[in-house]
Design a protein around this motif. Structure first.
Motif, PDB file in Angstrom:
ATOM      1  N   ARG A  91       0.831  -1.217   0.000  1.00 63.49           N
ATOM      2  CA  ARG A  91       0.000   0.000   0.000  1.00 63.49           C
ATOM      3  C   ARG A  91       0.856   1.254   0.000  1.00 63.49           C
ATOM      4  N   TRP A  94       2.434   1.589  -3.479  1.00 64.88           N
ATOM      5  CA  TRP A  94       1.421   1.914  -4.476  1.00 64.88           C
ATOM      6  C   TRP A  94       0.983   3.376  -4.340  1.00 64.88           C
ATOM      7  N   GLY A  97       3.433   5.657  -5.892  1.00 66.30           N
ATOM      8  CA  GLY A  97       3.577   5.481  -7.330  1.00 66.30           C
ATOM      9  C   GLY A  97       4.789   4.669  -7.730  1.00 66.30           C
ATOM     10  N   GLU A  98       5.617   4.274  -6.766  1.00 65.39           N
ATOM     11  CA  GLU A  98       6.833   3.528  -7.070  1.00 65.39           C
ATOM     12  C   GLU A  98       6.521   2.133  -7.591  1.00 65.39           C
ATOM     13  N   LEU A  99       5.538   1.485  -6.987  1.00 68.10           N
ATOM     14  CA  LEU A  99       5.189   0.130  -7.403  1.00 68.10           C
ATOM     15  C   LEU A  99       4.561   0.118  -8.790  1.00 68.10           C
ATOM     16  N   LEU A 100       3.691   1.064  -9.077  1.00 68.05           N
ATOM     17  CA  LEU A 100       3.050   1.134 -10.390  1.00 68.05           C
ATOM     18  C   LEU A 100       4.070   1.406 -11.484  1.00 68.05           C
ATOM     19  N   ASP A 101       5.034   2.282 -11.208  1.00 67.60           N
ATOM     20  CA  ASP A 101       6.075   2.579 -12.183  1.00 67.60           C
ATOM     21  C   ASP A 101       6.949   1.363 -12.444  1.00 67.60           C
ATOM     22  N   LEU A 103       6.077  -1.814 -12.006  1.00 64.70           N
ATOM     23  CA  LEU A 103       5.275  -2.817 -12.703  1.00 64.70           C
ATOM     24  C   LEU A 103       5.140  -2.486 -14.183  1.00 64.70           C
ATOM     25  N   GLY A 104       4.938  -1.221 -14.504  1.00 66.02           N
ATOM     26  CA  GLY A 104       4.830  -0.808 -15.898  1.00 66.02           C
ATOM     27  C   GLY A 104       6.114  -1.070 -16.679  1.00 66.02           C
TER      28      GLY A 104
END
Length: 300
Positions: A91, A94, A97-101, A103-104
């Motif tokens: 959490r 996410w 924004g580190e996890l989303l970046d 994953l992308g």
């Protein structure tokens, strides 16, 4: 039960005195068997558990074991973070924004690696599978190269391409090519020769045989290769993202190891597992869509 016995008794009596024909005996016996079959299906339907529930049982048992091991202190929190700590880290990352970046970036590398790897492997399999000259030239070379560990090529790839994104994608491409080629080539050559002869008898030319006989017969092998290729792609991504990179799931994993953050390490491993499970689900969907004509053994 009594009614069924009575019908069987009547049918037997008819046989003895010659008054009942075979058609009449069959007609009298069918309703009882139909009722029994309908009753059996109803009982089975009441006890049947949805398949998606059964497929989630394995991951749930793994989660339960993980929870019990960490809750009772069998393994210290420094060695293995608890599910709650992993969710909290997820959490937090996410929200930032580190996890989303990350994953992308990982999906970008795997996506391009799969695209080029599947295209190259499939093309080589078609050339070697359809033409004897292609088999003599391509198959021997592929069998020689596939025994070389892909990870061992990483230093050479860095010399050839550098340490940028192209090297990471190229490493995944090499790993994907071989399972696609080997399984598709074997599937093409495994098409029953009797089916090809039957197609020729019905007037199919070479394009017709390829479209109506060989391609449908080789699709199952290709999907098996695709399933293996997806697993190899996620495996190689871990190595690729540890070479001069500042984003990606592999980078988070390597960075967390340096700081002994087992919560982030387990989070990255869980993400890899979920991505693998999702990839397998996509292949299973393709199998149900493309192989709806095939009826194979589905277990008991």
């Amino acid at each position: 039960m009594t009614e069924t016995i009575s019908r069987e008794s009547t049918a037997t009596t008819g046989d003895r005195d010659g008054s009942g024909t075979t058609a009449e005996r069959t007609h009298r016996a069918v309703p009882a068997s139909r009722d029994h079959g309908r009753q059996w299906r109803t009982v089975r339907g009441r006890r049947k558990i949805p398949r998606w529930v059964r497929r989630l049982t394995g991951p749930f048992l793994l989660y339960l074991t993980w929870q019990l091991v960490t809750s009772f202190g069998i393994v210290s929190s420094r060695s293995l973070a608890s599910p709650g700590a992993v969710l909290a880290a997820g959490r937090e990352m996410w929200g930032s924004g580190e996890l989303l970046d990350a994953l992308g970036s990982s999906l970008y590398r795997v996506g391009w690696g799969l695209l080029f790897g599947v295209a190259i492997g499939l093309s080589l399999a078609v050339v070697a599978g359809f033409f004897r000259l292609g088999e003599d030239v391509v198959d021997s070379s592929m069998n020689f190269l596939r025994t070389i560990p892909v990870i061992a090529l990483l230093p050479l790839i860095i010399v050839w391409i550098g340490i940028g994104e192209e090297a990471k994608i190229f490493l995944i491409v090499i790993g994907v090519v071989f399972p696609i080629y080997m399984n598709t080539f074997a599937a093409i050559r495994g098409v029953d020769a009797k089916l090809v002869e039957a197609g020729m008898i019905f007037g199919l030319g070479r394009p017709g045989l390829i479209r109506r006989v060989i391609i449908p017969g080789s699709v199952p092998g290709f999907l098996v290769g695709l399933r293996w290729a997806l697993g190899v792609a996620w495996l190689l991504l871990v190595f690729a993202e540890q070479v001069n990179t500042d984003r990606g799931i592999g980078y988070l994993l390597n960075h967390a190891q340096a700081w002994n953050r087992t919560d982030i390490i387990v989070l990255c491993l869980a993400i890899y597992g979920l991505l693998g499970l999702l990839s397998d689900g996509i292949v299973r969907f393709l199998e149900r869509s493309l192989l709806s004509w095939r009826r194979g053994f589905a277990g008991t």
